[in-house]
Design a protein around this motif. Structure first.
Motif, PDB file in Angstrom:
ATOM      1  N   GLY A 133     -16.964 -15.339  33.043  1.00  0.00           N
ATOM      2  CA  GLY A 133     -17.796 -14.953  34.213  1.00  0.00           C
ATOM      3  C   GLY A 133     -17.446 -15.414  35.573  1.00  0.00           C
ATOM      4  O   GLY A 133     -17.936 -15.202  36.540  1.00  0.00           O
ATOM      5  N   LEU A 134     -16.039 -16.191  35.777  1.00  0.00           N
ATOM      6  CA  LEU A 134     -15.699 -16.682  36.907  1.00  0.00           C
ATOM      7  C   LEU A 134     -14.861 -15.525  37.654  1.00  0.00           C
ATOM      8  O   LEU A 134     -14.107 -14.623  37.027  1.00  0.00           O
ATOM      9  CB  LEU A 134     -14.769 -17.953  37.034  1.00  0.00           C
ATOM     10  CG  LEU A 134     -15.549 -19.093  36.279  1.00  0.00           C
ATOM     11  CD1 LEU A 134     -14.270 -20.284  36.042  1.00  0.00           C
ATOM     12  CD2 LEU A 134     -16.526 -19.836  37.236  1.00  0.00           C
ATOM     13  N   GLU A 135     -15.272 -15.468  39.256  1.00  0.00           N
ATOM     14  CA  GLU A 135     -14.348 -14.669  39.832  1.00  0.00           C
ATOM     15  C   GLU A 135     -13.297 -15.273  40.628  1.00  0.00           C
ATOM     16  O   GLU A 135     -13.444 -16.481  41.094  1.00  0.00           O
ATOM     17  CB  GLU A 135     -15.367 -13.833  40.878  1.00  0.00           C
ATOM     18  CG  GLU A 135     -16.265 -12.704  40.500  1.00  0.00           C
ATOM     19  CD  GLU A 135     -16.749 -12.001  41.395  1.00  0.00           C
ATOM     20  OE1 GLU A 135     -16.784 -12.282  42.659  1.00  0.00           O
ATOM     21  OE2 GLU A 135     -17.358 -10.870  41.193  1.00  0.00           O
ATOM     22  N   LEU A 136     -12.113 -14.802  40.250  1.00  0.00           N
ATOM     23  CA  LEU A 136     -10.890 -15.509  40.878  1.00  0.00           C
ATOM     24  C   LEU A 136     -10.064 -14.531  41.504  1.00  0.00           C
ATOM     25  O   LEU A 136     -10.127 -13.448  41.562  1.00  0.00           O
ATOM     26  CB  LEU A 136     -10.129 -16.167  39.570  1.00  0.00           C
ATOM     27  CG  LEU A 136     -10.875 -17.116  38.806  1.00  0.00           C
ATOM     28  CD1 LEU A 136     -10.018 -17.293  37.510  1.00  0.00           C
ATOM     29  CD2 LEU A 136     -11.094 -18.482  39.636  1.00  0.00           C
ATOM     30  N   TRP A 137      -8.903 -15.125  42.247  1.00  0.00           N
ATOM     31  CA  TRP A 137      -8.000 -14.419  43.084  1.00  0.00           C
ATOM     32  C   TRP A 137      -6.517 -14.514  42.314  1.00  0.00           C
ATOM     33  O   TRP A 137      -6.286 -15.559  42.046  1.00  0.00           O
ATOM     34  CB  TRP A 137      -7.825 -14.750  44.481  1.00  0.00           C
ATOM     35  CG  TRP A 137      -9.067 -14.419  45.135  1.00  0.00           C
ATOM     36  CD1 TRP A 137     -10.186 -15.113  45.566  1.00  0.00           C
ATOM     37  CD2 TRP A 137      -9.347 -12.963  45.777  1.00  0.00           C
ATOM     38  NE1 TRP A 137     -10.976 -14.316  46.220  1.00  0.00           N
ATOM     39  CE2 TRP A 137     -10.498 -13.074  46.320  1.00  0.00           C
ATOM     40  CE3 TRP A 137      -8.645 -11.841  45.747  1.00  0.00           C
ATOM     41  CZ2 TRP A 137     -11.053 -11.858  46.937  1.00  0.00           C
ATOM     42  CZ3 TRP A 137      -9.157 -10.760  46.366  1.00  0.00           C
ATOM     43  CH2 TRP A 137     -10.386 -10.873  46.974  1.00  0.00           C
ATOM     44  N   ALA A 138      -5.946 -13.506  41.758  1.00  0.00           N
ATOM     45  CA  ALA A 138      -4.688 -13.630  41.161  1.00  0.00           C
ATOM     46  C   ALA A 138      -3.471 -12.565  42.087  1.00  0.00           C
ATOM     47  O   ALA A 138      -3.858 -11.897  42.860  1.00  0.00           O
ATOM     48  CB  ALA A 138      -4.720 -12.694  39.878  1.00  0.00           C
ATOM     49  N   ILE A 155       1.900 -14.563  39.393  1.00  0.00           N
ATOM     50  CA  ILE A 155       2.647 -15.750  40.167  1.00  0.00           C
ATOM     51  C   ILE A 155       1.667 -16.826  40.146  1.00  0.00           C
ATOM     52  O   ILE A 155       2.132 -17.945  39.952  1.00  0.00           O
ATOM     53  CB  ILE A 155       2.855 -15.209  41.444  1.00  0.00           C
ATOM     54  CG1 ILE A 155       3.901 -14.054  41.483  1.00  0.00           C
ATOM     55  CG2 ILE A 155       3.251 -16.230  42.328  1.00  0.00           C
ATOM     56  CD1 ILE A 155       4.255 -13.207  42.756  1.00  0.00           C
ATOM     57  N   LEU A 156       0.444 -16.615  40.640  1.00  0.00           N
ATOM     58  CA  LEU A 156      -0.487 -17.444  40.786  1.00  0.00           C
ATOM     59  C   LEU A 156      -1.948 -17.112  40.536  1.00  0.00           C
ATOM     60  O   LEU A 156      -2.289 -15.796  40.663  1.00  0.00           O
ATOM     61  CB  LEU A 156      -0.366 -18.549  41.946  1.00  0.00           C
ATOM     62  CG  LEU A 156      -0.620 -17.807  43.487  1.00  0.00           C
ATOM     63  CD1 LEU A 156      -2.127 -17.887  43.591  1.00  0.00           C
ATOM     64  CD2 LEU A 156       0.099 -18.558  44.331  1.00  0.00           C
ATOM     65  N   LEU A 157      -2.927 -17.991  40.323  1.00  0.00           N
ATOM     66  CA  LEU A 157      -4.285 -17.830  40.142  1.00  0.00           C
ATOM     67  C   LEU A 157      -4.924 -18.831  40.918  1.00  0.00           C
ATOM     68  O   LEU A 157      -4.516 -19.912  40.824  1.00  0.00           O
ATOM     69  CB  LEU A 157      -4.551 -17.905  38.742  1.00  0.00           C
ATOM     70  CG  LEU A 157      -6.117 -17.793  38.025  1.00  0.00           C
ATOM     71  CD1 LEU A 157      -6.320 -16.115  38.400  1.00  0.00           C
ATOM     72  CD2 LEU A 157      -6.177 -17.875  36.736  1.00  0.00           C
ATOM     73  N   SER A 158      -6.071 -18.389  41.637  1.00  0.00           N
ATOM     74  CA  SER A 158      -6.761 -19.500  42.473  1.00  0.00           C
ATOM     75  C   SER A 158      -8.264 -18.823  42.562  1.00  0.00           C
ATOM     76  O   SER A 158      -8.608 -17.904  42.423  1.00  0.00           O
ATOM     77  CB  SER A 158      -6.283 -19.144  44.068  1.00  0.00           C
ATOM     78  OG  SER A 158      -6.952 -20.105  44.792  1.00  0.00           O
ATOM     79  N   ASP A 159      -9.170 -19.891  42.868  1.00  0.00           N
ATOM     80  CA  ASP A 159     -10.475 -19.538  43.092  1.00  0.00           C
ATOM     81  C   ASP A 159     -10.883 -19.203  44.546  1.00  0.00           C
ATOM     82  O   ASP A 159     -11.931 -18.881  44.660  1.00  0.00           O
ATOM     83  CB  ASP A 159     -11.244 -20.810  42.702  1.00  0.00           C
ATOM     84  CG  ASP A 159     -11.201 -22.176  43.424  1.00  0.00           C
ATOM     85  OD1 ASP A 159     -10.073 -22.079  44.358  1.00  0.00           O
ATOM     86  OD2 ASP A 159     -11.850 -23.041  43.379  1.00  0.00           O
ATOM     87  N   ALA A 160      -9.915 -19.215  45.511  1.00  0.00           N
ATOM     88  CA  ALA A 160     -10.019 -19.157  46.706  1.00  0.00           C
ATOM     89  C   ALA A 160      -9.081 -18.084  47.179  1.00  0.00           C
ATOM     90  O   ALA A 160      -7.621 -17.992  46.935  1.00  0.00           O
ATOM     91  CB  ALA A 160     -10.088 -20.154  47.818  1.00  0.00           C
TER      92      ALA A 160
END
Length: 89
Positions: free
Chosen positions: A51-56, A65-70
């Motif tokens: 259920g976490l919203e992340l930015w990919a 390439i990468l995954l971030s919470d911001a």
């Protein structure tokens, strides 16, 4: 016939291979994702809470390439790699 139409007729269409590599190494897309949707997209990803919203950030060819919470950190990663970003909603 306009000049644009004439040019269109003179330009051969892209092959499937050319299209598949379009933007490779220079374009990436940014997408908000749920941690529930990450399995299979990010190989080797350790367990992550549901259920976490992340930015990919993905390459033009769809490679992760990468995954971030911001969002700003994901954009910074693109800039560090000289990638032009486009957003996918």
């Amino acid at each position: 016939m306009t000049s644009t139409e004439q040019k269109s007729l003179q330009t051969p269409p892209m092959s499937n291979g050319e299209f598949a590599h379009l933007g490779e190494g220079s374009v990436a897309y940014l997408r908000k994702v749920s941690s529930d949707d990450l399995r299979g997209r990010f190989p080797g990803l350790t367990e992550i809470g549901p259920g976490l919203e992340l930015w990919a950030l993905f390459g033009a060819n769809g490679e992760p390439i990468l995954l971030s919470d911001a969002r700003d950190r994901a954009l910074a990663g693109a800039m560090e790699n000289d990638l032009v970003t486009v957003a996918i909603h």
